[in-house]
Every structure is written in C-alpha cells, then in structure tokens.
Design an enzyme around this catalytic site. Structure first.
Site, PDB file in Angstrom:
ATOM      1  N   SER A  33       0.967  -1.275  -0.524  1.00 32.88           N
ATOM      2  CA  SER A  33       0.025  -0.020   0.248  1.00 32.88           C
ATOM      3  C   SER A  33       0.956   1.161  -0.333  1.00 32.88           C
ATOM      4  CB  SER A  33      -1.049   0.019   1.388  1.00 32.88           C
ATOM      5  OG  SER A  33       0.086   0.147   2.490  1.00 32.88           O
ATOM      6  N   LYS A 102       0.817   5.181   7.291  1.00 30.63           N
ATOM      7  CA  LYS A 102       0.331   5.630   5.725  1.00 30.63           C
ATOM      8  C   LYS A 102       0.671   7.247   6.002  1.00 30.63           C
ATOM      9  CE  LYS A 102      -2.990   2.272   4.805  1.00 30.63           C
ATOM     10  NZ  LYS A 102      -2.480   1.579   3.690  1.00 30.63           N
TER      11      LYS A 102
END
Length: 232
Positions: A33, A102
């Site tokens: 990701s 993230k």
C-alpha cells in the site's frame, strides 16, 4: 564474569526498553500500500519525539498508527509468535502487530477533494503534485475510492487525521473507509491522533533500500483551513 555479563544484558535490555518508550521503534511494511517508496517487508524506524510537547502529525508525514478498529484483518493483528521475537518486540527491536503505515493528507479542519481536472488531490483548494512519491496504480487519478475519482472528505474532525497509502489504487486507507457502502460512518475514516506512534524516520533494511524520509515540499503550499463560524 557471568555476573558482569548478566548485568550488561540487563542494562542493554533496559536501554532498549527506554529507547522504544521514548525515542524510536522498529516496524516493517506489511503490504504494497505504500509503494513505490516503501516496499513490502522493508524495515523502518519510527521517530516518536516529533510529536512531543504538543506536536502533531503534519500534512505529508508518513506515520505509523495503531489500528483504529476494523482496518486490519485478524491475521495482521497478531504479533510475533515465538518467545525470542516476542521479547524483541517488547523492547522495540522487532516489529509488533496491529499497526498501519500511511501518509497524512489532511489534518484537523482540512477538506480533501478528489480530484481536479488533472487527477490531482486538492487539500483546502490547493492541488498536490504527488508524482514523485505516489502511484495511481491504474486509476485515473491520485485519489481513487471505488467507484471513482469524485469525492470529498472533511472538514477533518478535531483530534484526527486523514491518511492515504502512496499506492493509491491498492490501499485500505481513509478514502476506502469513507464509503458508507462499506458499512461505516464517515467519522470512522479518520484516525485519532492519540493512536499515532510516530513519524517514519528511515528505511533501515534491506540495505539497498536505506534512505531517510522527508516531508514532500508540495504540502508546504497548502493553506490552513478557513475556520467555520457559528451564528448565534
């Protein structure tokens, strides 16, 4: 000599615990990701002191945070299994489970829009040029959320952040959890700041991936959100 060795071992473990608690902690990248910058199984060090004394995550920071609830599958919530790695995890020398990594896109008060006519995310009306670190992954824009490139998030609630993976078409991030069709309320798309462990400081391993991480310059042009006024 054995007493001296034991004392040195205890001191080393105590120092490791202190460093983990106050300064840095080791983690690994569990998925694709955050590609292209952070590759699966990369080992990273997270710096904790950045957010001391009232400091908070800033737009553009890559952060590690605890699962807000329902973001990770059950298997990723489980930490290391054997006694040695469990001990290493406790002192910060081995990655523990239940965390995500993230990039911070929006902070309290920000509004995030996907996307402008060039496929760029907009934060408080300013487009971000993310080509140097983000990947569309086959999507038409840098902010995909099924079913397309047209959505708005925010204003981001106080005490939370809006985060996205750099591999924008392959990340179960805030934009993914924003969807009501996913069975969640909009508030569950935002990550409470008190769940943030710290900012990613360096990619430590493998050695050919070694590099220091810095906040991208394009976030510097994002203005502060315009405060909303309440009529009396």
């Amino acid at each position: 000599m054995w007493l001296e060795s034991l004392l040195l071992l205890v001191l080393a473990l105590g120092l490791a615990v202190l460093i983990k608690a106050l300064l840095v902690q080791a983690f690994y990248i569990p998925s694709e990701s955050m590609e292209p910058g952070l590759v699966r199984n990369d080992r990273i060090l997270v710096q904790k002191v950045s957010y001391w004394f009232g400091g908070t995550p800033q737009r553009g920071d890559v952060v590690v945070f605890k699962d807000p609830g329902g973001w990770l599958p059950e298997e990723d919530l489980v930490g290391p299994a054997n006694p040695v790695t469990k001990l290493m995890a406790k002192v910060g020398l081995y990655p523990s489970g239940g965390h995500l990594v993230k990039r911070v896109i929006g902070v309290a008060g920000d509004t995030i829009h996907c996307c402008d006519d060039r496929g760029r995310l907009e934060v408080n009306g300013v487009a971000l040029d993310e080509k140097t670190y983000a990947r569309k992954g086959g999507a038409a824009c840098f902010g995909p959320m099924v079913p397309g490139c047209s959505w708005t998030a925010g204003p981001v609630p106080a005490g939370t952040i809006f985060v996205m993976g750099d591999n924008r078409n392959d990340s179960a991030d805030s934009s993914y959890h924003l969807r009501k069709a996913n069975g969640r309320t909009n508030d569950e798309a935002y990550v409470p700041v008190d769940l943030v462990v710290g900012k990613v400081l360096v990619v430590l391993w493998p050695h050919d991936h070694f590099r220091w991480l810095h906040r991208p310059d394009d976030f510097a042009g994002v203005p502060d959100p315009v405060p909303t006024t309440t009529r009396r």
